[in-house]
Write a protein that holds these residues in place. Sequence first.
Motif, PDB file in Angstrom:
ATOM      1  N   TYR A  56      82.826 136.229 125.185  1.00  0.00           N
ATOM      2  CA  TYR A  56      81.816 135.851 124.365  1.00  0.00           C
ATOM      3  C   TYR A  56      81.052 134.943 125.036  1.00  0.00           C
ATOM      4  O   TYR A  56      79.698 135.034 125.347  1.00  0.00           O
ATOM      5  N   ASP A  57      81.588 133.733 125.329  1.00  0.00           N
ATOM      6  CA  ASP A  57      80.832 132.538 126.115  1.00  0.00           C
ATOM      7  C   ASP A  57      80.375 132.873 127.334  1.00  0.00           C
ATOM      8  O   ASP A  57      79.191 132.408 127.683  1.00  0.00           O
ATOM      9  N   ALA A  58      81.150 133.442 128.195  1.00  0.00           N
ATOM     10  CA  ALA A  58      80.645 134.124 129.556  1.00  0.00           C
ATOM     11  C   ALA A  58      79.497 134.876 129.554  1.00  0.00           C
ATOM     12  O   ALA A  58      78.567 134.707 130.122  1.00  0.00           O
ATOM     13  N   VAL A  59      79.525 135.799 128.569  1.00  0.00           N
ATOM     14  CA  VAL A  59      78.358 136.664 128.636  1.00  0.00           C
ATOM     15  C   VAL A  59      77.166 136.101 127.845  1.00  0.00           C
ATOM     16  O   VAL A  59      76.000 136.352 128.395  1.00  0.00           O
ATOM     17  N   ALA A  60      77.407 135.374 126.995  1.00  0.00           N
ATOM     18  CA  ALA A  60      76.060 134.677 126.264  1.00  0.00           C
ATOM     19  C   ALA A  60      75.610 133.593 127.286  1.00  0.00           C
ATOM     20  O   ALA A  60      74.232 133.774 127.485  1.00  0.00           O
ATOM     21  N   ASN A  61      76.320 132.838 127.833  1.00  0.00           N
ATOM     22  CA  ASN A  61      75.787 131.909 128.991  1.00  0.00           C
ATOM     23  C   ASN A  61      75.081 132.737 129.778  1.00  0.00           C
ATOM     24  O   ASN A  61      74.150 132.279 130.615  1.00  0.00           O
ATOM     25  N   SER A  62      75.805 133.650 130.576  1.00  0.00           N
ATOM     26  CA  SER A  62      75.108 134.339 131.549  1.00  0.00           C
ATOM     27  C   SER A  62      73.855 135.089 131.244  1.00  0.00           C
ATOM     28  O   SER A  62      73.023 135.115 132.057  1.00  0.00           O
ATOM     29  N   ALA A  63      73.713 135.586 130.139  1.00  0.00           N
ATOM     30  CA  ALA A  63      72.348 136.275 129.519  1.00  0.00           C
ATOM     31  C   ALA A  63      71.289 135.430 129.678  1.00  0.00           C
ATOM     32  O   ALA A  63      70.402 135.386 130.234  1.00  0.00           O
ATOM     33  N   ALA A  64      71.814 134.125 128.785  1.00  0.00           N
ATOM     34  CA  ALA A  64      70.753 133.164 128.637  1.00  0.00           C
ATOM     35  C   ALA A  64      70.366 132.695 130.261  1.00  0.00           C
ATOM     36  O   ALA A  64      69.020 132.478 130.299  1.00  0.00           O
ATOM     37  N   SER A  65      71.294 132.350 131.115  1.00  0.00           N
ATOM     38  CA  SER A  65      70.992 131.864 132.523  1.00  0.00           C
ATOM     39  C   SER A  65      69.997 132.909 133.326  1.00  0.00           C
ATOM     40  O   SER A  65      69.222 132.570 134.001  1.00  0.00           O
ATOM     41  N   GLY A  66      70.562 134.151 133.028  1.00  0.00           N
ATOM     42  CA  GLY A  66      69.768 135.233 133.758  1.00  0.00           C
ATOM     43  C   GLY A  66      68.337 135.424 133.463  1.00  0.00           C
ATOM     44  O   GLY A  66      67.664 135.822 134.271  1.00  0.00           O
ATOM     45  N   VAL A  67      68.206 135.081 132.034  1.00  0.00           N
ATOM     46  CA  VAL A  67      66.714 135.550 131.761  1.00  0.00           C
ATOM     47  C   VAL A  67      65.781 134.373 132.080  1.00  0.00           C
ATOM     48  O   VAL A  67      64.853 134.472 132.505  1.00  0.00           O
ATOM     49  N   LEU A  68      66.286 133.233 131.855  1.00  0.00           N
ATOM     50  CA  LEU A  68      65.901 131.736 132.499  1.00  0.00           C
ATOM     51  C   LEU A  68      65.559 132.054 133.986  1.00  0.00           C
ATOM     52  O   LEU A  68      64.360 131.976 134.307  1.00  0.00           O
ATOM     53  N   SER A  69      66.433 132.374 134.827  1.00  0.00           N
ATOM     54  CA  SER A  69      66.322 132.635 136.315  1.00  0.00           C
ATOM     55  C   SER A  69      65.226 133.582 136.633  1.00  0.00           C
ATOM     56  O   SER A  69      64.390 133.223 137.573  1.00  0.00           O
ATOM     57  N   ALA A  70      65.403 134.740 135.784  1.00  0.00           N
ATOM     58  CA  ALA A  70      64.152 135.771 135.953  1.00  0.00           C
ATOM     59  C   ALA A  70      62.745 135.227 135.966  1.00  0.00           C
ATOM     60  O   ALA A  70      62.088 135.886 136.675  1.00  0.00           O
TER      61      ALA A  70
END
Length: 152
Positions: free
Chosen positions: A86-100
């Motif tokens: 959960y932590d890995a996916v939630a953090n990656s999703a947030a970082s991915g959207v910000l980066s995009a």
Amino acid sequence: MLDAYQRAYLSPIRVVARFNEIITKQLLEGALGTFKNYSVQDEDIDVVWVPGSFEIGVVAARLGKSGKYHAILCIGAVIRGDTTHYDAVANSAASGVLSASLNSGVPCIFGVLTCDNMDQALNRAGGKSGNKGAEAALTAIEMASLFEHHLK
């Protein structure tokens, strides 16, 4: 409410995760309802489905760089389980959207629920807590308008 001039320049797209589809479909419906309430035409809206929330960022970045969209609404649901996944996916999703958003220059809106359990997710996808997809769509409209009319 958006005026006709503002509506003419709003081309939102939604990137929606299929994983936890029972939740993401409700979030999508809320978003579509908000766009309709603000007179965004169906033909001006695209929906792209991705496997899960982890994949949202890379697709949002590609779509943002296409130059076709004024906002990208990223919809997903990450629900805590028994592992740290959960932590890995939630953090990656947030970082991915910000980066995009930062890399494309197009507002990418984080409409990904991060919940401890299914009840919390259902409450945020049209239950007691309202529909966070609808709220995220309103953010997309506001950001697209801000970028189009004030930040050129």
